[in-house]
Design a protein around this motif. Structure first.
Motif: not given
Length: 583
Positions: A161, A394, A447, A466, A470
């Motif tokens: 991220g 993240g 993650y 997603d 991040r």
């Protein structure tokens, strides 16, 4: 023995002004061991924290109390709070005001946080030597890359991220463009809310607050350096009064104290709460909503209040599940995150509780980001304030190694191992290539787990999660639009929602704080301390600081930057953490 545990009797003087004088920062949960806190207070080392729930409870009780005709805000010792906490207090002051009771504020000067609360008053008074300093919100960090190079320390960073910025201070000497871009959004959202709230209370335009800050130097020079005059002419302060003049004004309003004719009749909100709590409970609750506070950094294992120990919080969740008197649970989250392992331990315990059929609602405080968001996900419903800082989905890992520093001192490490991995994770030798591959793959897997948890709990496609994750930080209003939370609201709205999910009728349920049970030793110690304070007064054993406020602030900021390093105890070195505090 019975007398040791009896409560101190406090009388509420009829016609007394309620004085709200918070000390230190507003918190959801007092930090540290309760016995240590009591002993520190006895020795003059006052813990500079004020419980937000106590402030709100006192204001709401006083609004309906005929003995309390008015509210006085004394903000001299108030050090600040997250914006959502300030808004919670402001809302409670508003309910007091709506009961037809006047509110006044008096200060020697006002910081930005102090002024937010002062602006909720009908009249804002200030000392003629005072000032109102509105700097705006800032997000500043200390960066250590050059210092680490001079010390020849390598901090190996692994993350997923581009917005996961808590590792940046060890990689750079300045803030990255990605962090600036992401942070500007939530900073501006918070400042916009601050400006709007102040302007609404002072009958100003939001732009007037920006103008006041931007033109502060020019206005100060035009007023001949008279900062108090600038505040009055800008519409932020109603009248300038010395302390003596204010006291006489309040005597005219509520009369003199029964104990000192030179002081006005008043009761501190803490004493008022003691009196209210001692009164008979006439409620007829038919069920209970438990409120469990999760406040502070998340660490692995056990931890005292003010820090979220994964094992500590998990044990308390299990106690709720076993308590048949609790019909629903509200988890109040005020945390920037921390250990991934501890977050997972709490997550799984909450999942078990929810699957047992007990309604679970999360109420987010000022910050519920990264690991704080992780432990919020199992809830049936998530409430956030518009100004809650959340998201920061993240993961990162930090592994310091010291081989260069040791070599500069003439220390060399050598030896043999039984496998290719032997010594690859050694802090004295530096990370080996396989160790780096393992750590990066581990972070990427963590993650994926985080994304999967969000996808499952929020009903989103992993790809969409997603895109908004991040490591990016969001405020509560944006999080609602992005479907990361369910509703905008405070703790009371979350409690009402939990009661509704449990089938409890409005106004017919109790609210039960879920707190660790004190041992007999702790109860005895705290009772003895209270008695000693009552009999002998507070011992003045602390010494005045010889440091200027500016130096204290500098040391405090640097201390905060480094303090969290001591809490990095995740067994895998993985952290879901957000550095999103304001200065």
């Amino acid at each position: 023995m019975v007398s040791l545990f009896s409560r101190e009797v406090v009388r509420v003087p009829d016609g007394a002004a309620l004085v709200l004088a918070p000390v230190g920062v507003l918190v959801e949960q007092l930090s540290g061991d309760p016995v240590d806190r009591s002993l520190a207070e006895l020795q003059g080392g006052q813990i500079r924290e004020t419980l937000l729930p106590d402030v709100v409870r006192a204001l709401d009780a006083a609004a309906d109390d005929d003995r309390i005709p008015m509210l006085i805000l004394d903000l001299r010792d108030f050090d600040g709070a997250g914006l959502s906490k300030l808004q919670d207090v402001a809302a409670a002051i508003g309910r007091f005001r709506e009961a037809g009771k006047p509110v006044v504020a008096m200060g020697d000067a006002y910081t930005q946080a102090q002024y937010y609360l002062a602006a909720q008053a009908d009249k804002v008074y200030m000392h003629p030597f005072g000032s109102v300093l509105l700097e705006g919100f800032g997000y500043y960090r200390a960066f250590f890359r050059s210092a680490l190079d001079k010390l020849r320390i390598d901090v190996n960073v692994f993350r997923v991220g581009e917005y996961k910025s808590f590792v940046e201070p060890f990689l750079r000497d300045d803030m990255s463009d990605a962090d600036k871009e992401a942070s500007a959004r939530w900073l501006n959202a918070l400042w916009s809310a601050y400006r709007f709230d102040i302007a609404a209370r002072r009958s100003l335009e939001a732009g007037d607050i920006d103008t006041y800050s931007a033109a502060y130097a020019d206005r100060t020079e035009a007023a001949g350096g008279d900062l108090a005059r600038v505040a009055v002419e800008s519409g932020l302060v109603d009248e300038l009064l010395t302390r003596g003049e204010f006291t006489r004004r309040m005597i005219d309003e509520v009369g003199s104290s029964d104990y000192d004719l030179s002081e006005y009749r008043s009761i501190d909100y803490r004493d008022y709460l003691k009196a209210v709590d001692a009164e008979p409970d006439v409620s007829s609750a038919t069920g209970n909503v438990g409120v469990l506070v999760a406040s502070g950094d998340i660490v692995d294992g056990e931890a005292p209040p003010g820090t979220i120990g994964g094992d500590t919080l998990a044990a308390m969740i299990r106690s709720v599940a076993a308590d048949e008197s609790i019909d629903a649970l509200v988890l109040r989250v005020d945390s920037p995150g921390g250990s991934m392992m501890a977050s997972e331990v709490v997550y799984q315990e909450l999942r078990t509780l929810q699957e047992s059929g007990l309604p679970l609602v999360v109420s987010m405080g000022s910050v519920a980001a990264s690991g704080g968001y992780y432990i919020s996900m199992p809830a049936d419903r998530i409430f956030a304030a518009k100004t809650t800082i959340t998201g920061s989905i993240g993961v990162g890992a930090l592994v310091p190694t010291f081989q260069r520093g040791l070599e500069s001192l003439g220390v060399h490490v050598d030896g043999i191992g039984t496998t290719p991995l032997s010594g690859q994770f050694s802090p004295e030798q530096g990370l080996g290539e396989d160790a780096r591959r393992i750590l990066q793959a581990s972070v990427e897997d963590a993650y994926r787990v985080f994304i999967g948890r969000v996808s499952e709990s929020r009903g989103m496609a992993p790809e969409r999660v997603d895109n908004l994750a991040r490591g990016r930080v969001w405020v509560g209003s944006d999080a609602l639009d992005l479907e990361l939370v369910d509703e905008i609201g405070g703790l009371q709205q979350a409690i009402d929602a939990a009661a509704d999910l449990a089938g409890l009728e409005p106004g017919e349920f109790g609210v039960v704080p879920i707190e660790p049970e004190l041992s007999l030793r702790e109860r005895l110690a705290m009772s003895l301390v209270t008695r000693m304070q009552s009999l002998f007064g507070r011992l003045s054993l602390s010494q005045l600081s010889v440091l200027s406020p500016a130096v204290e602030r500098l040391l405090g900021n640097l201390g905060k930057e480094l303090e969290w390093l001591g809490k990095l105890n995740d067994p895998r070195g993985l952290y879901a953490l957000c550095f999103c505090d304001l200065r």
